[in-house]
Design an enzyme around this catalytic site. Structure first.
Site, mmCIF file in Angstrom:
data_model
loop_
_atom_site.group_PDB
_atom_site.id
_atom_site.type_symbol
_atom_site.label_atom_id
_atom_site.label_comp_id
_atom_site.label_asym_id
_atom_site.label_seq_id
_atom_site.Cartn_x
_atom_site.Cartn_y
_atom_site.Cartn_z
ATOM 1 N N LYS A 276 -35.361 -44.900 22.111
ATOM 2 C CA LYS A 276 -34.073 -45.518 22.415
ATOM 3 C C LYS A 276 -33.275 -44.606 23.338
ATOM 4 O O LYS A 276 -33.215 -43.394 23.102
ATOM 5 C CB LYS A 276 -33.309 -45.695 21.087
ATOM 6 C CG LYS A 276 -32.216 -46.725 21.127
ATOM 7 C CD LYS A 276 -31.578 -46.854 19.747
ATOM 8 C CE LYS A 276 -30.778 -48.137 19.609
ATOM 9 N NZ LYS A 276 -31.573 -49.362 19.643
ATOM 10 N N ASP B 106 -34.212 -47.077 14.558
ATOM 11 C CA ASP B 106 -35.076 -47.542 15.656
ATOM 12 C C ASP B 106 -34.999 -46.626 16.872
ATOM 13 O O ASP B 106 -35.054 -47.081 18.006
ATOM 14 C CB ASP B 106 -34.759 -48.995 16.023
ATOM 15 C CG ASP B 106 -33.333 -49.182 16.515
ATOM 16 O OD1 ASP B 106 -32.526 -48.245 16.376
ATOM 17 O OD2 ASP B 106 -33.029 -50.265 17.045
ATOM 18 N N GLU C 292 -39.666 -48.238 14.300
ATOM 19 C CA GLU C 292 -39.552 -49.698 14.396
ATOM 20 C C GLU C 292 -40.792 -50.252 15.098
ATOM 21 O O GLU C 292 -41.216 -49.727 16.120
ATOM 22 C CB GLU C 292 -38.294 -50.073 15.189
ATOM 23 C CG GLU C 292 -38.057 -51.575 15.224
ATOM 24 C CD GLU C 292 -36.864 -51.963 16.092
ATOM 25 O OE1 GLU C 292 -35.835 -52.323 15.527
ATOM 26 O OE2 GLU C 292 -36.980 -51.890 17.328
HETATM 27 P P1 GTP Z 1 -30.113 -54.020 15.686
HETATM 28 O O1 GTP Z 1 -31.409 -53.300 15.964
HETATM 29 O O2 GTP Z 1 -29.180 -53.250 14.891
HETATM 30 O O3 GTP Z 1 -29.542 -54.649 16.928
HETATM 31 O O4 GTP Z 1 -30.366 -55.188 14.732
HETATM 32 P P2 GTP Z 1 -31.717 -55.759 14.245
HETATM 33 O O5 GTP Z 1 -32.693 -54.678 13.974
HETATM 34 O O6 GTP Z 1 -31.372 -56.728 13.177
HETATM 35 O O7 GTP Z 1 -32.116 -56.512 15.554
HETATM 36 P P3 GTP Z 1 -33.239 -57.555 15.786
HETATM 37 O O8 GTP Z 1 -34.066 -57.776 14.588
HETATM 38 O O9 GTP Z 1 -32.571 -58.723 16.426
HETATM 39 O O10 GTP Z 1 -34.153 -56.821 16.843
HETATM 40 C C1 GTP Z 1 -33.631 -56.222 17.975
HETATM 41 C C2 GTP Z 1 -34.705 -56.135 19.061
HETATM 42 O O11 GTP Z 1 -35.525 -57.312 19.057
HETATM 43 C C3 GTP Z 1 -34.073 -56.127 20.430
HETATM 44 O O12 GTP Z 1 -33.909 -54.808 20.864
HETATM 45 C C4 GTP Z 1 -35.085 -56.875 21.296
HETATM 46 O O13 GTP Z 1 -36.127 -56.002 21.723
HETATM 47 C C5 GTP Z 1 -35.685 -57.857 20.348
HETATM 48 N N1 GTP Z 1 -34.977 -59.164 20.352
HETATM 49 C C6 GTP Z 1 -34.254 -59.674 19.337
HETATM 50 N N2 GTP Z 1 -33.770 -60.898 19.655
HETATM 51 C C7 GTP Z 1 -34.196 -61.168 20.901
HETATM 52 C C8 GTP Z 1 -34.021 -62.299 21.794
HETATM 53 O O14 GTP Z 1 -33.365 -63.309 21.490
HETATM 54 N N3 GTP Z 1 -34.629 -62.208 23.014
HETATM 55 C C9 GTP Z 1 -35.374 -61.139 23.387
HETATM 56 N N4 GTP Z 1 -35.925 -61.156 24.613
HETATM 57 N N5 GTP Z 1 -35.560 -60.058 22.571
HETATM 58 C C10 GTP Z 1 -34.970 -60.075 21.358
HETATM 59 MG MG MG Z 2 -33.355 -52.976 15.848
#
Ligand code: GTP
Ligand code: MG
Length: 229
Positions: free
Chosen positions: A75, A102, A169
């Site tokens: 990251k 992550d 991650e």
């Molecule tokens: P944070 O990591 O805290 O933002 O939350 P999280 O871990 O719940 O996030 P999430 O599970 O949505 O995963 C985040 C990663 O998944 C992003 O950095 C992207 O690489 C990918 N991602 C998630 N949603 C999308 C989407 O709608 N489009 C695309 N292209 N990638 C996505």
């Molecule tokens: Mg994430």
């Protein structure tokens, strides 16, 4: 199968990266931050090697490589601090350590949908791998149409001063899901484009995600049939 590994960022590289962000003056202890990055990088290497070994073993025993390729990513410090702020935490080393899981990421791109769950299971069952979080966006796609399986796992990393459990991650997706996500990601960066056009593209992409899923399920079924004979 190719694993595209990243070099870990040293103090100079992190300093250079920080100069491009608005957080340049707010960072407590750069050496400690670099230590975290180095540790997470080792974690990604451990997981990357485990996945490479699994892919080799499958290829030998089942004459099929579940993994098409993998990419490691660290990251950027900019998005690290953005994320801490978004979550309401101050920029301290403790908060990075406690709330960000992550820093190191591996994207595992597979040939078929079954391959995702096969590799997930084989990795999760390993005695030194602990699954901390699992989100199945294949079972439940995001509103955008995004599909992938997200895991955060922890793996022990052995260093000179002891052993540390490190979060990594992992994003599992098929080649089709990866192609879709790259294009959709590109669209999300087109902030200066005509909003009507962006909306239209986004709507189309949502439909295409469903179509891709249908095609992948049908191709999977041909492949299953071929494997069983
Ligand atoms: P944070 O990591 O805290 O933002 O939350 P999280 O871990 O719940 O996030 P999430 O599970 O949505 O995963 C985040 C990663 O998944 C992003 O950095 C992207 O690489 C990918 N991602 C998630 N949603 C999308 C989407 O709608 N489009 C695309 N292209 N990638 C996505
Ligand atoms: Mg994430």
């Amino acid at each position: 199968m190719i694993l595209e590994r990243r070099n870990f960022m040293d103090v100079k590289q992190i300093e250079a990266q920080l100069k491009q962000t608005k957080f340049e003056d707010q960072i407590p202890d750069l050496k400690k931050l670099v230590n975290i990055y180095q540790l997470c990088h080792s974690g990604a290497n451990e997981i990357g090697t485990k996945l490479e070994n699994l892919d080799d073993e499958y290829s030998m025993n089942y004459d099929h490589n579940p993994i098409h390729h993998m990419e490691e990513r660290m990251k950027s410090t900019g998005s690290l601090f953005e994320k801490l702020k978004r979550k309401g935490y101050t920029l301290t080393i403790e908060n990075v350590r406690d709330h960000i899981r992550d820093i190191a990421g591996i994207r595992v791109v597979t040939n078929y949908i079954d391959d995702i769950y096969t590799v997930e299971e084989a990795l999760s069952e390993q005695s030194d791998v602990t699954v901390l979080k699992r989100k199945d966006y294949i079972e439940n796609p995001k509103e955008s149409g995004y599909r992938s399986l997200h895991l955060v796992v922890s793996v022990p990393v052995f260093q000179s001063k002891g052993v540390f459990d490190v979060p990594v991650e992992i994003q599992f997706r098929t080649i089709g899901m990866d192609m879709w996500a790259s294009l959709e990601h590109q669209l999300s960066y087109k902030t200066d484009a005509d909003p009507k056009k962006v909306k239209e593209h986004a709507n189309n992409l949502k439909d295409y995600a469903k179509e891709l899923n249908d095609i992948e399920i049908r191709m999977q079924s041909i492949f299953r049939d071929l494997q069983s004979h």
